[in-house]
Design a protein around this motif. Sequence first.
Motif, short mmCIF file in Angstrom:
data_model
loop_
_atom_site.label_atom_id
_atom_site.label_comp_id
_atom_site.label_asym_id
_atom_site.label_seq_id
_atom_site.Cartn_x
_atom_site.Cartn_y
_atom_site.Cartn_z
N CYS A 29 0.84 -1.20 0.00
CA CYS A 29 0.00 0.00 0.00
C CYS A 29 0.88 1.25 0.00
CB CYS A 29 -0.91 -0.03 1.22
SG CYS A 29 -2.06 1.35 1.34
N LEU A 30 1.89 1.29 0.85
CA LEU A 30 2.78 2.45 0.93
C LEU A 30 3.51 2.68 -0.38
CD1 LEU A 30 4.19 2.08 4.53
CD2 LEU A 30 2.83 3.99 3.65
N SER A 31 3.88 1.61 -1.06
CA SER A 31 4.59 1.77 -2.34
C SER A 31 3.68 2.41 -3.39
CB SER A 31 5.16 0.45 -2.83
OG SER A 31 4.13 -0.41 -3.25
N ARG A 32 2.38 2.13 -3.33
CA ARG A 32 1.43 2.75 -4.26
C ARG A 32 1.22 4.22 -3.90
NH1 ARG A 32 -1.45 -2.00 -3.26
NH2 ARG A 32 -2.90 -0.85 -1.95
N VAL A 33 1.13 4.51 -2.61
CA VAL A 33 0.86 5.88 -2.16
C VAL A 33 2.05 6.79 -2.43
CG1 VAL A 33 0.49 7.31 -0.11
CG2 VAL A 33 -0.83 5.22 -0.42
N ASN A 34 3.24 6.30 -2.24
CA ASN A 34 4.44 7.13 -2.34
C ASN A 34 5.07 7.14 -3.73
OD1 ASN A 34 4.48 8.05 0.34
ND2 ASN A 34 5.25 6.07 0.99
N ARG A 35 4.28 6.85 -4.75
CA ARG A 35 4.81 6.79 -6.11
C ARG A 35 5.23 8.13 -6.65
NH1 ARG A 35 0.30 3.67 -9.40
NH2 ARG A 35 -0.71 5.57 -8.75
N GLN A 36 4.53 9.17 -6.30
CA GLN A 36 4.68 10.41 -7.05
C GLN A 36 4.68 11.63 -6.12
OE1 GLN A 36 1.37 10.99 -9.74
NE2 GLN A 36 2.79 11.14 -11.43
N SER A 37 5.63 12.51 -6.33
CA SER A 37 5.63 13.78 -5.62
C SER A 37 4.57 14.69 -6.24
CB SER A 37 7.00 14.45 -5.72
OG SER A 37 7.22 14.88 -7.05
N TYR A 38 4.24 15.76 -5.56
CA TYR A 38 3.26 16.69 -6.10
C TYR A 38 3.75 17.31 -7.39
CZ TYR A 38 0.18 20.60 -6.79
OH TYR A 38 -0.69 21.49 -7.35
N GLU A 39 5.04 17.62 -7.44
CA GLU A 39 5.60 18.23 -8.66
C GLU A 39 5.47 17.29 -9.85
OE1 GLU A 39 7.24 18.14 -5.66
OE2 GLU A 39 6.84 20.24 -5.19
N ASP A 40 5.75 16.00 -9.64
CA ASP A 40 5.61 15.01 -10.71
C ASP A 40 4.14 14.85 -11.11
OD1 ASP A 40 8.34 14.59 -10.69
OD2 ASP A 40 8.21 12.81 -9.41
N TYR A 41 3.27 14.86 -10.12
CA TYR A 41 1.84 14.77 -10.38
C TYR A 41 1.37 15.94 -11.24
CZ TYR A 41 -3.10 15.62 -9.35
OH TYR A 41 -4.43 15.91 -9.46
N GLU A 42 1.75 17.15 -10.87
CA GLU A 42 1.36 18.34 -11.62
C GLU A 42 1.90 18.30 -13.05
OE1 GLU A 42 -0.40 21.39 -11.64
OE2 GLU A 42 -1.45 20.21 -10.14
N LYS A 43 3.14 17.85 -13.19
CA LYS A 43 3.75 17.77 -14.52
C LYS A 43 2.98 16.80 -15.40
CE LYS A 43 8.10 16.80 -16.83
NZ LYS A 43 9.46 16.31 -16.69
N ALA A 44 2.67 15.63 -14.86
CA ALA A 44 1.92 14.63 -15.62
C ALA A 44 0.51 15.14 -15.94
CB ALA A 44 1.83 13.33 -14.84
N ARG A 45 -0.09 15.82 -14.99
CA ARG A 45 -1.43 16.35 -15.19
C ARG A 45 -1.45 17.42 -16.27
NH1 ARG A 45 -4.12 19.92 -10.83
NH2 ARG A 45 -5.60 20.80 -12.24
N SER A 46 -0.46 18.29 -16.28
CA SER A 46 -0.44 19.35 -17.29
C SER A 46 -0.11 18.81 -18.68
CB SER A 46 0.55 20.45 -16.90
OG SER A 46 1.86 19.97 -16.90
N GLU A 47 0.64 17.71 -18.75
CA GLU A 47 0.95 17.10 -20.05
C GLU A 47 -0.28 16.46 -20.68
OE1 GLU A 47 4.14 14.41 -19.19
OE2 GLU A 47 5.62 16.01 -19.12
N LYS A 48 -1.23 16.04 -19.84
CA LYS A 48 -2.45 15.40 -20.35
C LYS A 48 -3.42 16.41 -20.94
CE LYS A 48 -2.32 11.41 -17.35
NZ LYS A 48 -2.99 10.66 -16.30
N ARG A 49 -3.24 17.69 -20.63
CA ARG A 49 -4.16 18.72 -21.14
C ARG A 49 -3.96 19.02 -22.57
NH1 ARG A 49 -3.96 23.10 -16.30
NH2 ARG A 49 -4.67 21.72 -14.70
#
Length: 67
Positions: free
Chosen positions: A47-67
């Motif tokens: 469970c912890l390995s799934r939760v700790n996959r991504q920092s907020y910065e990485d999340y934001e980068k991936a999210r903005s690339e999907k737009r």
Amino acid sequence: MKSATLSLSIIAMLFNAGCSTGAWYEGVKNRAEHECRSQPGASADECLSRVNRQSYEDYEKARSEKR
């Protein structure tokens, strides 16, 4: 019931503090980590390995690339 109260308390604190999206992300992530730690043995590690996959910065980068 305790976990629901704790979750609502965390959300209320973040909302009242006028936190940024990053703070919300970290708050939710911390709550998920807490939930993972309540699981037995290897389940907690998985469970912890799934939760700790991504920092907020990485999340934001991936999210903005999907737009």
